[in-house]
Write an enzyme that holds these catalytic residues in place. Structure first.
Site, PDB file in Angstrom:
ATOM      1  N   THR A 122      38.755  30.781  26.288  1.00 21.75           N
ATOM      2  CA  THR A 122      39.484  31.616  25.491  1.00 21.75           C
ATOM      3  C   THR A 122      38.676  32.993  25.247  1.00 21.75           C
ATOM      4  OG1 THR A 122      38.342  30.502  23.538  1.00 21.75           O
ATOM      5  CG2 THR A 122      40.722  29.673  23.826  1.00 21.75           C
TER       6      THR A 122
ATOM      7  N   HIS B  95      65.530  10.161  39.071  1.00 20.40           N
ATOM      8  CA  HIS B  95      64.487  10.316  38.073  1.00 20.40           C
ATOM      9  C   HIS B  95      64.305  11.659  37.154  1.00 20.40           C
ATOM     10  CE1 HIS B  95      60.528   9.023  36.309  1.00 20.40           C
ATOM     11  NE2 HIS B  95      60.291  10.202  36.070  1.00 20.40           N
ATOM     12  N   GLU B  96      64.086  12.605  37.963  1.00 18.01           N
ATOM     13  CA  GLU B  96      64.041  13.732  37.263  1.00 18.01           C
ATOM     14  C   GLU B  96      65.548  14.287  36.807  1.00 18.01           C
ATOM     15  OE1 GLU B  96      61.573  15.394  37.069  1.00 18.01           O
ATOM     16  OE2 GLU B  96      60.257  13.909  38.166  1.00 18.01           O
TER      17      GLU B  96
HETATM   18  P1  ADP Z   1      34.832  30.972  27.201  1.00 15.81           P
HETATM   19  O1  ADP Z   1      33.373  31.507  27.086  1.00 15.81           O
HETATM   20  O2  ADP Z   1      35.448  31.059  25.891  1.00 15.81           O
HETATM   21  O3  ADP Z   1      34.807  29.418  27.644  1.00 15.81           O
HETATM   22  P2  ADP Z   1      34.915  33.049  28.828  1.00 15.81           P
HETATM   23  O4  ADP Z   1      34.935  34.278  28.005  1.00 15.81           O
HETATM   24  O5  ADP Z   1      34.189  32.823  29.968  1.00 15.81           O
HETATM   25  O6  ADP Z   1      35.708  31.768  28.151  1.00 15.81           O
HETATM   26  O7  ADP Z   1      36.472  33.607  29.648  1.00 15.81           O
HETATM   27  C1  ADP Z   1      36.627  33.190  31.089  1.00 15.81           C
HETATM   28  C2  ADP Z   1      37.518  34.331  31.762  1.00 15.81           C
HETATM   29  O8  ADP Z   1      38.939  34.023  31.316  1.00 15.81           O
HETATM   30  C3  ADP Z   1      37.135  35.814  31.473  1.00 15.81           C
HETATM   31  O9  ADP Z   1      36.130  36.159  32.333  1.00 15.81           O
HETATM   32  C4  ADP Z   1      38.553  36.517  31.515  1.00 15.81           C
HETATM   33  O10 ADP Z   1      38.705  36.893  32.759  1.00 15.81           O
HETATM   34  C5  ADP Z   1      39.384  35.445  31.116  1.00 15.81           C
HETATM   35  N1  ADP Z   1      39.611  35.362  29.688  1.00 15.81           N
HETATM   36  C6  ADP Z   1      39.440  34.671  28.727  1.00 15.81           C
HETATM   37  N2  ADP Z   1      40.304  35.146  27.588  1.00 15.81           N
HETATM   38  C7  ADP Z   1      40.595  36.471  27.817  1.00 15.81           C
HETATM   39  C8  ADP Z   1      41.155  37.719  26.965  1.00 15.81           C
HETATM   40  N3  ADP Z   1      41.658  37.291  25.663  1.00 15.81           N
HETATM   41  N4  ADP Z   1      41.511  38.659  27.686  1.00 15.81           N
HETATM   42  C9  ADP Z   1      41.185  38.910  28.884  1.00 15.81           C
HETATM   43  N5  ADP Z   1      40.641  37.869  29.640  1.00 15.81           N
HETATM   44  C10 ADP Z   1      40.395  36.784  29.096  1.00 15.81           C
HETATM   45 ZN    ZN Z   2      59.162  11.333  35.089  1.00 18.62          ZN
END
Ligand code: ADP
Ligand code: ZN
Ligand code: MG
Length: 541
Positions: free
Chosen positions: A146, A363-364
């Protein structure tokens, strides 16, 4: 390399000393003691009276030499251990991370909280005048991907102060006391460079709750204690701000979270629709796209995706564009890569027998028909029977119209009903069932169980919490907090919910057998149906 050389040198000294001593021993001692009568082999320069002295001096010298060499080695090792104690925190300055708050999309609350910290470091006077002191530490919490690490890097880029970045696992050492020494060293460096920021990523590696028993956790506890002490030890007004990130806040020692240490918690949650759109836009800037990209549509289709997954989707789209020999990313690239991230790549060469294809299609359509006909279901977006590398032989994609933060009881039941629709269609048309529904069964059980144990949606138990979630940010594995008898009843209640939903799904399909057959044939022919095509066929008389 240096160590290697030293080792070789030591070995050489040891080896030559050994050889010289051995030769001397052979020359003087052995002949003197073993062959007292063999005068002719005794060298002239070896007087008889020297032998008793040599027979004990030489071994003694040998022992002393060995001791000296060993102690020298030990000294070197100890020196190395002292160097271990030096933390390997890297000092980052603006140019090095190159990230700013502009790189972080969404996460407005988190950015706001961090901007305050940056502002404090730029202009501590403003805060001092009024007597306010900033929290010593801020803890970034949230699910993986995130943007917690990214946020910290952005802080480093924005604040023109030294930035110490270290991962919690770098403190984990084999020898007791070394991790603690590293912590001490890190904070010493930081207070020399103040104002500055110290960032400890994945702090749960050292911050885990202390337990009663001793032993293997000794080292970790010492490290944690040192961290606690250091955080108390320095003055908040001096301008050392400690940031940390974790996706397991529940596992942290409560002492770390008390006021005066990490007293501010900055959540980095999964992005909402606007957030997803913004993140897609930020990453799409790095690739060449067609001008008419509809990020809204992609954001709508990716409910629950993290920032890292969205970044991955954009990159997959770019790769797909290259693979098909284009130099811009299109809407179709993005939509296909959403599916790649959800279900894997298309298995174009998979050979599936006509009978099986028919079952899969039926199924789908079963899922899709139930979703389309009952109330409280999200609209069908796409139905396909192209197999994917995740093992899915086909799938039905539903996309909610707007952002949903809550799920009503009716919606929960509707979701289970849709999930059972696939199996119900198989049974109605072919009179038998297949293993193809295993994933549906798993998901349906998950929802039904949560309804009973966590959402208070069953008549029998009402609003009783029967289960607690442990790692909320890591998929939420949960444990029951009830008696075995209750656990047994939970199982029955769960089964009743699913069975009821299955009956409802079968009823819906039974009343629409002609549509089920017609749509199955159509899907077999087309392989993929869009939601619009599907709905227009249903509307036909
Ligand atoms: P965490 O440390 O929370 O696990 P990271 O900061 O390492 O996640 O995020 C991994 C990658 O995901 C970042 O390098 C970026 O490319 C992308 N990313 C995650 N959140 C964002 C955001 N809010 N805006 C832009 N890119 C993001
Ligand atoms: Zn199914
Ligand atoms: Mg991280």
């Amino acid at each position: 390399m240096k160590d290697n050389c030293k080792n070789k040198k030591n070995f050489l000294i040891f080896f030559t000393t050994g050889i010289i001593l051995a030769v001397l021993y052979c020359l003087f001692v052995i002949p003197a003691t073993n062959k007292p009568d063999a005068h002719k082999v005794q060298p002239d320069f070896s007087p008889e009276h020297l032998t008793p002295v040599l027979s004990w001096i030489l071994p003694a010298m040998l022992i002393i030499a060995v001791c000296m060499i060993l102690s020298k080695g030990a000294g070197r090792r100890a020196g190395k251990m002292m160097a271990f104690g030096k933390s390997s925190a890297k000092v980052y300055v603006k140019a090095q991370t190159g990230k700013t708050f502009g790189d972080v999309a969404g996460q407005d609350e988190a950015k706001e909280a961090l901007e305050e910290i940056v502002d404090f470091l730029h202009d501590p006077e403003k805060y001092a005048v009024i007597g306010a002191s900033l929290p010593k530490g801020a803890l970034l919490v949230g699910p993986p991907g995130t943007g917690k690490t990214l946020l910290a890097q952005a802080v480093a880029g924005e604040a023109d102060v030294p930035f110490f970045s270290i991962s919690g696992s770098e403190f984990v050492e084999m020898f007791v006391g070394v991790g603690a020494a590293k912590v001490r060293d890190l904070f010493r460096q930081a207070s020399e460079k103040a104002p500055c920021i110290v960032f400890i990523d994945e702090i749960d590696a050292i911050g885990k709750k202390r337990e009663g028993h001793t032993g293997s956790s000794d080292e970790r506890e010492q490290t944690l204690n040192q961290l606690l002490t250091e955080m108390d030890g320095f003055d908040g007004k001096k301008g050392v701000v400690i940031l940390a990130a974790t996706n397991r806040p529940e596992s942290l020692d409560p002492a770390l979270l008390r006021p005066g240490r990490f007293d501010r918690r900055i959540p980095a949650e999964l992005p909402d629709m606007a957030g997803r759109k913004a993140i897609l836009a930020v990453h799409a800037k790095k690739v060449k796209t067609e001008p008419d990209i509809d990020f809204d549509a992609v954001a709508r289709a990716t409910a629950g995706a993290s920032g890292a997954e969205l970044a991955n989707i954009v990159n997959e789209a770019a790769l797909r564009a290259v693979r098909s020999g284009r130099n811009t990313v299109t809407q179709a690239d993005l939509e296909e890569s959403v599916e790649v991230v959800i279900a894997g790549y298309q298995r174009k060469n998979a050979v599936i027998s006509p009978t099986e294809r028919k079952i899969i299609a039926c199924h789908e359509i079963g899922h899709a028909l139930v979703a389309a006909i009952q109330k409280d279901s999200a609209p069908v977006h796409k139905i396909t029977i192209i197999p994917r590398t995740s093992g899915a032989l086909g799938y039905t994609m539903q996309i909610d119209e707007g952002e949903k933060f809550l799920m009503t009881k009716e919606e929960a039941l509707a979701r289970i009903t849709v999930l059972t629709g696939g199996r119900a269609a198989e049974e109605l048309v072919f009179g038998t069932c297949t293993s193809g529904a295993s994933n549906d069964i798993e998901k349906a059980t998950q929802i039904a169980r949560a309804m009973v144990t966590r959402f208070g949606m069953s008549e029998k138990f009402g609003m009783t919490a029967l289960e607690i979630t442990n790692d909320r940010y890591l998929g939420g594995n949960s444990s029951l907090i009830c008696s075995p008898d209750t656990a047994y009843e939970i199982d029955i209640e769960t089964r009743n919910i699913i069975n009821q939903c299955y009956e409802n799904a079968a009823d819906i399909l039974r009343q629409n057998m002609d549509k089920l057959r017609r749509l199955t044939d159509y899907l077999l022919e087309k392989e993929t149906l869009s939601g619009i095509e599907f709905m227009s066929i249903i509307a036909e008389k």
